[in-house]
Scaffold this motif. Structure first.
Motif, short mmCIF file in Angstrom:
data_model
loop_
_atom_site.label_atom_id
_atom_site.label_comp_id
_atom_site.label_asym_id
_atom_site.label_seq_id
_atom_site.Cartn_x
_atom_site.Cartn_y
_atom_site.Cartn_z
N HIS A 152 0.79 -1.24 0.00
CA HIS A 152 0.00 0.00 0.00
C HIS A 152 0.82 1.28 0.00
N LYS A 153 2.06 1.25 0.45
CA LYS A 153 2.82 2.50 0.59
C LYS A 153 3.83 2.74 -0.53
N PHE A 154 4.17 1.69 -1.27
CA PHE A 154 5.15 1.82 -2.34
C PHE A 154 4.54 1.29 -3.63
N GLY A 155 4.58 2.14 -4.69
CA GLY A 155 3.92 1.79 -5.93
C GLY A 155 4.55 0.62 -6.65
N LYS A 156 3.70 -0.25 -7.18
CA LYS A 156 4.20 -1.41 -7.92
C LYS A 156 4.69 -1.03 -9.32
N ASP A 157 4.32 0.15 -9.78
CA ASP A 157 4.79 0.62 -11.09
C ASP A 157 5.63 1.89 -10.96
N VAL A 158 6.20 2.10 -9.76
CA VAL A 158 7.07 3.26 -9.51
C VAL A 158 8.51 2.77 -9.46
N TYR A 159 9.36 3.34 -10.31
CA TYR A 159 10.75 2.92 -10.40
C TYR A 159 11.68 4.05 -9.97
N PRO A 160 12.86 3.72 -9.42
CA PRO A 160 13.83 4.77 -9.07
C PRO A 160 14.21 5.60 -10.30
N PHE A 161 14.34 6.90 -10.09
CA PHE A 161 14.68 7.80 -11.18
C PHE A 161 15.61 8.88 -10.65
N ASN A 162 16.74 9.06 -11.34
CA ASN A 162 17.69 10.13 -11.00
C ASN A 162 18.16 10.04 -9.55
N PHE A 163 18.23 8.83 -9.03
CA PHE A 163 18.54 8.63 -7.61
C PHE A 163 20.05 8.53 -7.41
N GLN A 164 20.58 9.24 -6.41
CA GLN A 164 22.02 9.28 -6.08
C GLN A 164 22.85 9.75 -7.26
N ASN A 165 22.31 10.69 -8.04
CA ASN A 165 23.06 11.25 -9.18
C ASN A 165 23.59 12.65 -8.91
N GLY A 166 23.44 13.12 -7.68
CA GLY A 166 23.91 14.46 -7.35
C GLY A 166 25.40 14.49 -7.06
N THR A 167 25.89 15.67 -6.71
CA THR A 167 27.32 15.83 -6.41
C THR A 167 27.68 15.15 -5.10
N LEU A 168 26.72 15.04 -4.19
CA LEU A 168 26.97 14.41 -2.90
C LEU A 168 26.14 13.14 -2.80
#
Length: 269
Positions: free
Chosen positions: A128-144
């Motif tokens: 119920h809290k995490f989407g089954k069709d939601v994928y990580p996007f642009n994650f941990q791509n920052g300078t830090l």
């Protein structure tokens, strides 16, 4: 480095390393099982002096985005980790960004023990809290870069390490489930634990521990909750008996209007 072992069916390693980049992040420890441990054997990592209950940290997330992904646009609550390189981050916020990323490998008699990481999160969270069709996007791509990176091809509802981490702890010392070993370990068995020590807790004086434990009919080896329930139950029974005895000794007549509050005031006056 130093390590400590609890003298029961719970095994603990505590490691402290230098921040010097030249020192390897990998280390290994050998554990001797003091008594039989029946499967499943639960693997927890423990963090000390880590305040997941800090107000700014707890608020830095978007529950709607965890369910809807990029369809949900209002991610202002995720500051300062709401976007990177002009693109939104999924999952956004400091909690997801700081995901624990140490890894552990367990070897017994030259054979690597399989660590089952399925169903380590609450089913209600997965469904119920995490989407089954939601994928990580642009994650941990920052300078830090914060903690662990997520596989962009796997939906959030199946990334159970993240789901476990996102259920924030109320106290500064806490344990989170890492996985399960589903074979028995006998007394005297030697377990070689290879640790990849990525997660930085040293900058704020934190400590990390690895805990292997079994569970019984009262739960884990921590007996506090079971004892608390028993003490509370016996207290309620004692109070009930005391009130019953008082009622027998000093019975109150039924249907006597003199005991009504307004009649008692009239009589007293």
């Amino acid at each position: 480095m130093m390590w400590d072992v609890y003298r029961r069916s719970t095994r603990t390693i505590k490691w402290l390393t230098s921040e010097t980049a030249s020192i390897s992040k990998n280390c290994s420890r050998i554990l001797k099982v003091p008594k039989h441990m029946k499967a499943p054997i639960y693997i927890y990592y423990q963090l000390d002096n880590y305040y997941q209950n800090h107000r700014r940290y707890v608020k830095s997330r978007s529950d709607r985005q965890l369910q809807e992904g990029l369809k949900y646009k209002d991610i202002s609550s995720c500051k300062p980790e709401e976007s990177s390189n002009g693109l939104p981050i999924v999952p956004c916020g400091l909690i997801a960004w700081s995901l624990f990323n140490d890894t552990f490998t367990f070897i017994h008699e030259s054979v690597e023990l399989n660590v089952n990481k399925k169903n380590i999160a609450w089913q209600s969270d997965r469904d119920h809290k995490f989407g089954k069709d939601v994928y990580p996007f642009n994650f941990q791509n920052g300078t830090l870069v914060g903690g662990k990176k997520l596989d962009p091809s796997i939906p959030l509802s199946e990334q159970e390490d993240l789901i476990v981490w996102m259920r924030t702890a109320a106290l500064p010392s806490f344990r989170k489930l890492y996985g399960r070993i589903e074979v028995d370990l006998d007394a005297g068995d030697l377990i070689n634990v290879d640790i990849v020590n990525n997660y930085d807790t040293y900058s704020f004086g934190g400590k990390k521990k690895l805990v292997l434990t079994t569970s019984g009919w009262l739960g884990s080896k921590n007996d506090f909750l079971g004892i608390a329930y028993m003490v509370t139950g016996f207290s309620c029974i004692f109070i009930a008996i005391a009130f019953a005895l008082l009622h027998v000794k000093y019975p109150r007549p039924y249907r006597d209007p003199a005991y009504l509050s307004w009649n008692r005031k009239t009589n007293e006056s």
